[in-house]
Structures are given as C-alpha cells and as structure tokens.
Write a protein that holds these residues in place. Structure first.
Motif, PDB file in Angstrom:
ATOM      1  N   ALA A   1       5.008  -6.652  -6.718  1.00 11.14           N
ATOM      2  CA  ALA A   1       5.299  -5.406  -6.006  1.00 11.14           C
ATOM      3  C   ALA A   1       6.766  -5.359  -5.592  1.00 11.14           C
ATOM      4  O   ALA A   1       7.440  -4.336  -5.737  1.00 11.14           O
ATOM      5  N   LEU A   2       7.267  -6.475  -5.096  1.00 13.25           N
ATOM      6  CA  LEU A   2       8.654  -6.517  -4.646  1.00 13.25           C
ATOM      7  C   LEU A   2       9.619  -6.289  -5.813  1.00 13.25           C
ATOM      8  O   LEU A   2      10.650  -5.612  -5.657  1.00 13.25           O
TER       9      LEU A   2
ATOM     10  N   GLN B   1       7.487  -2.925   4.667  1.00 11.95           N
ATOM     11  CA  GLN B   1       6.073  -3.161   4.901  1.00 11.95           C
ATOM     12  C   GLN B   1       5.592  -4.397   4.143  1.00 11.95           C
ATOM     13  O   GLN B   1       4.821  -5.208   4.654  1.00 11.95           O
ATOM     14  N   LEU B   2       6.063  -4.519   2.923  1.00  6.59           N
ATOM     15  CA  LEU B   2       5.684  -5.666   2.107  1.00  6.59           C
ATOM     16  C   LEU B   2       6.214  -6.960   2.712  1.00  6.59           C
ATOM     17  O   LEU B   2       5.495  -7.962   2.798  1.00  6.59           O
ATOM     18  N   HIS B   3       7.455  -6.947   3.152  1.00 10.67           N
ATOM     19  CA  HIS B   3       8.029  -8.137   3.791  1.00 10.67           C
ATOM     20  C   HIS B   3       7.250  -8.504   5.061  1.00 10.67           C
ATOM     21  O   HIS B   3       7.053  -9.693   5.352  1.00 10.67           O
ATOM     22  N   MET B   4       6.799  -7.481   5.791  1.00  8.02           N
ATOM     23  CA  MET B   4       6.012  -7.751   6.998  1.00  8.02           C
ATOM     24  C   MET B   4       4.690  -8.425   6.646  1.00  8.02           C
ATOM     25  O   MET B   4       4.251  -9.357   7.321  1.00  8.02           O
ATOM     26  N   GLU B   5       4.045  -7.954   5.597  1.00 11.97           N
ATOM     27  CA  GLU B   5       2.790  -8.561   5.164  1.00 11.97           C
ATOM     28  C   GLU B   5       2.987 -10.022   4.783  1.00 11.97           C
ATOM     29  O   GLU B   5       2.087 -10.854   4.978  1.00 11.97           O
TER      30      GLU B   5
ATOM     31  N   LEU C   1      13.155  -6.323   8.768  1.00 15.15           N
ATOM     32  CA  LEU C   1      14.045  -5.647   9.709  1.00 15.15           C
ATOM     33  C   LEU C   1      15.301  -5.128   9.008  1.00 15.15           C
ATOM     34  O   LEU C   1      15.772  -4.019   9.296  1.00 15.15           O
ATOM     35  N   ALA C   2      15.825  -5.918   8.070  1.00 12.42           N
ATOM     36  CA  ALA C   2      17.016  -5.487   7.330  1.00 12.42           C
ATOM     37  C   ALA C   2      16.728  -4.218   6.536  1.00 12.42           C
ATOM     38  O   ALA C   2      17.552  -3.281   6.518  1.00 12.42           O
ATOM     39  N   CYS C   3      15.564  -4.152   5.885  1.00 10.10           N
ATOM     40  CA  CYS C   3      15.191  -2.952   5.126  1.00 10.10           C
ATOM     41  C   CYS C   3      15.044  -1.740   6.032  1.00 10.10           C
ATOM     42  O   CYS C   3      15.514  -0.642   5.711  1.00 10.10           O
ATOM     43  N   LEU C   4      14.406  -1.936   7.165  1.00  6.21           N
ATOM     44  CA  LEU C   4      14.180  -0.830   8.093  1.00  6.21           C
ATOM     45  C   LEU C   4      15.482  -0.300   8.669  1.00  6.21           C
ATOM     46  O   LEU C   4      15.676   0.916   8.792  1.00  6.21           O
ATOM     47  N   LYS C   5      16.382  -1.214   9.012  1.00  8.22           N
ATOM     48  CA  LYS C   5      17.650  -0.782   9.604  1.00  8.22           C
ATOM     49  C   LYS C   5      18.565  -0.137   8.565  1.00  8.22           C
ATOM     50  O   LYS C   5      19.483   0.606   8.921  1.00  8.22           O
ATOM     51  N   GLU C   6      18.307  -0.418   7.304  1.00  2.00           N
ATOM     52  CA  GLU C   6      19.033   0.272   6.243  1.00  2.00           C
ATOM     53  C   GLU C   6      18.408   1.635   5.962  1.00  2.00           C
ATOM     54  O   GLU C   6      19.097   2.599   5.643  1.00  2.00           O
ATOM     55  N   SER C   7      17.086   1.703   6.101  1.00  2.00           N
ATOM     56  CA  SER C   7      16.371   2.957   5.866  1.00  2.00           C
ATOM     57  C   SER C   7      16.635   3.985   6.966  1.00  2.00           C
ATOM     58  O   SER C   7      16.759   5.180   6.687  1.00  2.00           O
TER      59      SER C   7
ATOM     60  N   GLY D   1      10.960   8.737  12.765  1.00  4.18           N
ATOM     61  CA  GLY D   1      10.069   8.269  13.830  1.00  4.18           C
ATOM     62  C   GLY D   1       9.223   7.092  13.394  1.00  4.18           C
ATOM     63  O   GLY D   1       9.061   6.113  14.136  1.00  4.18           O
ATOM     64  N   THR D   2       8.703   7.161  12.183  1.00  2.00           N
ATOM     65  CA  THR D   2       7.879   6.075  11.658  1.00  2.00           C
ATOM     66  C   THR D   2       8.692   4.802  11.508  1.00  2.00           C
ATOM     67  O   THR D   2       8.218   3.695  11.839  1.00  2.00           O
ATOM     68  N   THR D   3       9.929   4.932  11.020  1.00  3.20           N
ATOM     69  CA  THR D   3      10.783   3.760  10.849  1.00  3.20           C
ATOM     70  C   THR D   3      11.125   3.133  12.192  1.00  3.20           C
ATOM     71  O   THR D   3      11.127   1.901  12.334  1.00  3.20           O
ATOM     72  N   LEU D   4      11.390   3.956  13.191  1.00  2.00           N
ATOM     73  CA  LEU D   4      11.655   3.432  14.537  1.00  2.00           C
ATOM     74  C   LEU D   4      10.450   2.642  15.062  1.00  2.00           C
ATOM     75  O   LEU D   4      10.606   1.572  15.664  1.00  2.00           O
ATOM     76  N   GLN D   5       9.254   3.158  14.825  1.00  2.00           N
ATOM     77  CA  GLN D   5       8.049   2.454  15.260  1.00  2.00           C
ATOM     78  C   GLN D   5       7.892   1.121  14.529  1.00  2.00           C
ATOM     79  O   GLN D   5       7.487   0.115  15.130  1.00  2.00           O
ATOM     80  N   LYS D   6       8.214   1.111  13.250  1.00  2.00           N
ATOM     81  CA  LYS D   6       8.097  -0.122  12.477  1.00  2.00           C
ATOM     82  C   LYS D   6       9.122  -1.159  12.921  1.00  2.00           C
ATOM     83  O   LYS D   6       8.839  -2.360  12.949  1.00  2.00           O
TER      84      LYS D   6
END
Length: 202
Positions: free
Chosen positions: A48-49, A77-81, A89-95, A109-114
C-alpha cells in the motif's frame, strides 16, 4: 465493497494500463491511491505504501494539489496503523498547508484531528488539545454539530487525563448537550463518564 480485494485489483490494473497508454497522468494518480487503499484493507501495508508513494509523485508532477493533500493524509493513516508516528506526523504536517491552500476546509479539520491523535498516541496530550481546538473552530464554522460533539468529548477526556477537571467537565458537558440534541448513540456512555468527572471535582 464486497471484500473481493484481489478481483478489484485486477480491474484497477487493467484501468491503470489503459490510462498509462492514453497518457492520462491526471487519472493514474487516483487509481494508484485507490489501489493503495485496497492493499491497506487487505493488510498488505508495505505494498500500500508503495502505491501511495507512486500516486504522490504523480500528483506533485502534474501539480494536482488537492489530491496531493489527500494522498499525504492517507499515507499518514497507514503509518499510524504501523505505529510509525513520526512518519505519520510528517505526512500530516505536509498535508495541512496544502489543504488550507486549496480551500479544503473539511479536509483541514480532519487533518488537524489526526495530528492531535498522533500527538496523543505519543503521550503529548497538551499538543493534541491545541490541534483539537483548531479543528473545533472549523467544525463549528461548518455547522458540523456531530463533529463538534466528538471533538469536545475528546478534549474533555484529554483535560481529564491531565488533571484539568474543571475544563474537562466543561468540554464533556458541551459534548453531552450536543449528543442529546442530536440523538447520538454514545450519549449514555458519555453521561456516565461526565458524572464521574463531576464526582472527582466534588
């Protein structure tokens, strides 16, 4: 949707071949993203990655910023799993800035929650709360009362874990009010937990 992952992948591979032959780069990225999601559901995380990474490269190449933000979020999400929190965190802060740039308010909003979820998984609850506060503003602006209730509840639980009982009671009380108005199924469980907090304050 029927859980027939291998059959779905067969059709996606055929679709991918056609798009590549036609030179439709803008269609290849989303197909790879969908294939990655199927591999993820099937528990084939590394595969998947690989597909997410390929999809991300194409989105960046053609300048499709909206989909770039989506793929980065999915990769997180995959990295979290996999328990790979720094990578998530790096992916989210880039997103996040991409979603802000393209006006994807719901995605923001969803990204902030993640991001908050990743911080909390690493024990950084106060940082998690700060990101939840930003997400809460967005849910309120959107009129998403179910989302608002969920965030208030999460914030209340975190404040309680940190020992900030008054703040916990305020957030959880707001969540319960919203849950009652909306008829959310979690209402009884939330009432019990709120009462426990109130007893601790006494």
């Amino acid at each position: 949707r029927c859980g027939q992952h291998e059959q779905a992948l067969v059709y996606y591979e055929q679709c991918l071949t056609i798009y590549q032959e036609l030179g439709c780069r803008e269609a290849v990225g989303p197909v790879l993203n969908n294939m990655a999601a199927i591999y993820e559901q099937a528990g084939r995380h590394r595969r998947a990655l690989e597909q997410y990474t390929r999809s991300l490269a194409i989105q960046r190449e053609i300048g499709e910023r909206w989909d770039e933000g989506v793929v980065l979020h999915n990769m997180s999400q995959l990295h979290m799993e996999l328990g790979e929190y720094p990578e998530a965190l790096a992916c989210l802060k880039e997103s996040l800035p991409i979603r802000q740039e393209v006006g994807d308010t719901a995605g923001e909003g969803t990204t902030l929650q993640k991001i908050a979820q990743v911080y909390c998984a690493q024990g950084a609850r106060e940082q998690g709360i700060r990101y939840l506060e930003q997400a809460l503003v967005i849910r309120q602006q959107e009129g998403d009362r179910t989302g608002e209730a969920a965030i208030c509840w999460s914030m209340g639980r975190l404040h309680g874990q940190l020992g900030y009982l008054i703040r916990a009671e305020e957030c959880m009380g707001k969540a319960v009010q919203l849950a009652e108005a909306l008829g959310l199924p979690s209402i009884e469980q939330w009432r019990v937990a709120l009462e426990e907090i109130r007893q601790r304050i006494q």
